[in-house]
Design a protein around this motif. Structure first.
Motif, PDB file in Angstrom:
ATOM      1  N   UNK A 305       0.830  -1.208   0.000  1.00 34.62           N
ATOM      2  CA  UNK A 305       0.000   0.000   0.000  1.00 34.62           C
ATOM      3  C   UNK A 305       0.865   1.259   0.000  1.00 34.62           C
ATOM      4  N   UNK A 306       1.949   1.239   0.787  1.00 39.90           N
ATOM      5  CA  UNK A 306       2.845   2.401   0.831  1.00 39.90           C
ATOM      6  C   UNK A 306       3.486   2.634  -0.533  1.00 39.90           C
ATOM      7  N   UNK A 307       3.975   1.588  -1.144  1.00 39.76           N
ATOM      8  CA  UNK A 307       4.644   1.729  -2.436  1.00 39.76           C
ATOM      9  C   UNK A 307       3.663   2.171  -3.517  1.00 39.76           C
ATOM     10  N   UNK A 308       2.427   1.640  -3.454  1.00 40.60           N
ATOM     11  CA  UNK A 308       1.414   2.081  -4.425  1.00 40.60           C
ATOM     12  C   UNK A 308       1.117   3.556  -4.253  1.00 40.60           C
ATOM     13  N   UNK A 309       1.060   4.030  -3.007  1.00 43.04           N
ATOM     14  CA  UNK A 309       0.790   5.444  -2.740  1.00 43.04           C
ATOM     15  C   UNK A 309       1.942   6.318  -3.205  1.00 43.04           C
ATOM     16  N   UNK A 310       3.163   5.834  -3.052  1.00 40.60           N
ATOM     17  CA  UNK A 310       4.331   6.611  -3.486  1.00 40.60           C
ATOM     18  C   UNK A 310       4.350   6.784  -5.003  1.00 40.60           C
ATOM     19  N   UNK A 311       3.837   5.790  -5.725  1.00 40.90           N
ATOM     20  CA  UNK A 311       3.836   5.861  -7.182  1.00 40.90           C
ATOM     21  C   UNK A 311       2.706   6.721  -7.737  1.00 40.90           C
TER      22      UNK A 311
END
Length: 525
Positions: A305-311
């Motif tokens: 979820x964090x990585x998806x939000x960063x992208x």
């Protein structure tokens, strides 16, 4: 200043570059012409030039201008018109936003309007003698602070305050009204930006569960701050964006057993998360039961979820981040009906009757009048007898309703009832067998027809139940204010409050509402 420090303030994720907040435009050379025009021409000209710049530089944002006085409003309109004539290339802006068009209004008639950006022209202030006369129009009256409260809450993203003096220049004494004192506080904030804002609080995590999640993320190299927020609401864990200082990429909510069993759980789910997503936050929720049953799996989902939000692009519409779904399993939660989503009221539609021809209403055949009565009821039922009578008299071109006119309409209603087409309960007329009654928004009706006595008891009950369902647990004033707003009424008069208080009591007695500790919620089951 206005709500006894009870106002809940939601922190922003810092992702909207257009959200510039409040700024102060000090115009020390602008003079308030106290003796003659009671306007501030240089300030009006500065506002008009700012309007033109907005039209050319940020045409995608809606704009409104508010002045403290009618005279200043009129002068700003003139100055804006002069600017538009000089710069025809900006003309397209003034027809671009049809649903939220550009306006110039005074403080007393701006209620109900919102725009992306709002310019405020104080107008009053330092005069030709260099003195600040305490002439602030409506703010000098009792309740003037409410006018200021409305004025300074019209902007969605940015507000510019134009004034020829600073807060420290305005001397107050014990006799000054609340509105003037509040103005000084507002000007100081506009100038200094010193007020509580969404920030890192320095508080520790709120529970051992949160601490565990916090440490797990930090072990993987993420910069995480617990309890981010300000008055009234705090994000459990906020993950910082390593590439954009000051921005958070994800809000992590850690919900335990107390959350599961609380009726206010749905309050947090719908209302608070909805507001925060509108402010740029992306959410990921972890249930304590999931975490302790399958810690590695939940941690993997959280990292995804964090990585998806960063992208996600910074200016992308805020939305909840949805990573890959875990292996499904059943979690018991407090009952939360799937079909109780909040509704919005439909616009109140008035029946439009063709002009009646033939005999006067007092002499017309009852069957002809009955047809008009039915035409009104089909559109407006449940409708108050007085509203129904008004529609009929308008069709006959009658300006005044006398006893004979009222009798003619009443005879027509009785005729429809005898044919089982209408039903009368109290002062309201219903279609026979009317199965569905909806909440209707009366905001656009003329003042003479915006009377709570003209709203049927069933519609009042529906409005109260709908707002109670949306808020989950509300005090009496909160629930009454919310129901009135849904019905299109801007304020709660004493009579309206008494009417809705009686309906609340009836709903409690019928078992549809539950009252506990002076707060109301919808009965379960």
């Amino acid at each position: 200043e206005f709500y006894d420090n009870r106002l809940v303030i939601f922190p922003t994720a810092g992702a909207n570059p257009e959200a510039r907040g409040v700024t102060f435009e000090h115009l020390p050379h602008a003079i308030y012409d106290r003796g003659q025009t009671r306007t501030n021409r240089e300030e009006a000209r500065a506002v008009a030039q700012a309007v033109l710049a907005h039209a050319l530089e940020t045409p995608h944002l809606t704009l409104g201008v508010a002045a403290f006085s009618v005279a200043q409003r009129d002068l700003i309109e003139v100055e804006v018109e002069l600017q538009r004539r000089k710069h025809p290339e900006a003309e397209a802006y003034f027809t671009r936003h049809r649903h939220e068009p550009f306006f110039v209004k005074n403080l007393e008639n701006i209620q109900g309007d919102e725009r992306d950006v709002v310019f405020i022209s104080v107008g009053y202030g330092r005069n030709e003698a260099g003195k600040i006369a305490k002439q602030f129009g409506p703010l000098l009256k009792d309740g003037g602070e409410r006018r200021l409260n409305v004025l300074i809450t019209r902007a969605k993203l940015a507000m510019r305050v134009f004034c020829n003096f600073k807060a420290d220049d305005l001397e107050l004494d014990a006799k000054d009204k609340h509105g003037v004192r509040a103005l000084k506080s507002f000007l100081r904030y506009a100038e200094t930006r010193k007020l509580e804002v969404a920030r890192e609080t320095g508080k520790a995590a709120d529970s051992p569960f949160e601490t565990e999640v916090l440490l797990a993320l930090r072990e993987r190299g993420y910069d995480v701050e617990p309890q981010v927020g300000t008055a009234g609401y705090f994000i459990d864990l906020a993950v910082k964006d390593p590439e954009r200082p000051g921005r958070y990429v994800l809000a992590v909510e850690c919900d335990g057993a107390a959350y599961h069993s609380s009726r206010s759980a749905r309050d947090r789910d719908r209302l608070r998360q909805g507001v925060l997503e509108g402010l740029g936050w992306r959410f990921h929720r972890i249930w304590s039961t999931d975490w302790f049953r399958n810690r590695p799996g939940e941690l993997t989902r959280l990292v995804e979820a964090i990585e998806a939000a960063r992208q996600a692009p910074v200016d992308a519409p805020p939305q909840a981040v949805v990573p890959a779904a875990p292996t499904p399993h059943v979690i018991e939660r407090a009952d939360a009906p799937e079909d109780d989503e909040p509704t919005s009221a439909q616009r109140y539609e008035k029946a439009k009757l063709p002009p009646a021809r033939g005999l006067p209403l007092q002499e017309a055949w009852v069957g002809d009048v009955a047809q008009l009565v039915l035409a009104v009821a089909r559109v407006e039922a449940p409708v108050h007898v007085s509203d129904l009578t008004k529609r009929i008299t308008e069709a006959y071109g009658i300006g005044r309703t006398g006893p004979r006119v009222q009798a003619a309409v009443q005879n027509a209603i009785s005729h429809c009832c005898s044919q089982a087409k209408l039903v009368v309960r109290g002062d309201f007329v219903y279609m026979a067998g009317q199965a569905e009654i909806k909440v209707r928004d009366r905001a656009d009706l003329p003042p003479s027809e915006k009377n709570l006595d003209l709203v049927s008891p069933e519609e009042l009950d529906l409005a109260l139940l709908d707002r109670a369902r949306l808020g989950f647990t509300l005090s009496e004033p909160e629930l009454i204010a919310a129901a009135l707003s849904l019905l299109g009424f801007s304020r709660a008069t004493q009579k309206a409050t008494e009417t809705l208080r009686a309906r609340l009591e009836a709903l409690v007695q019928s078992g549809k509402l539950v009252r506990s500790n002076e707060r109301y919620s919808v009965a379960s089951g």
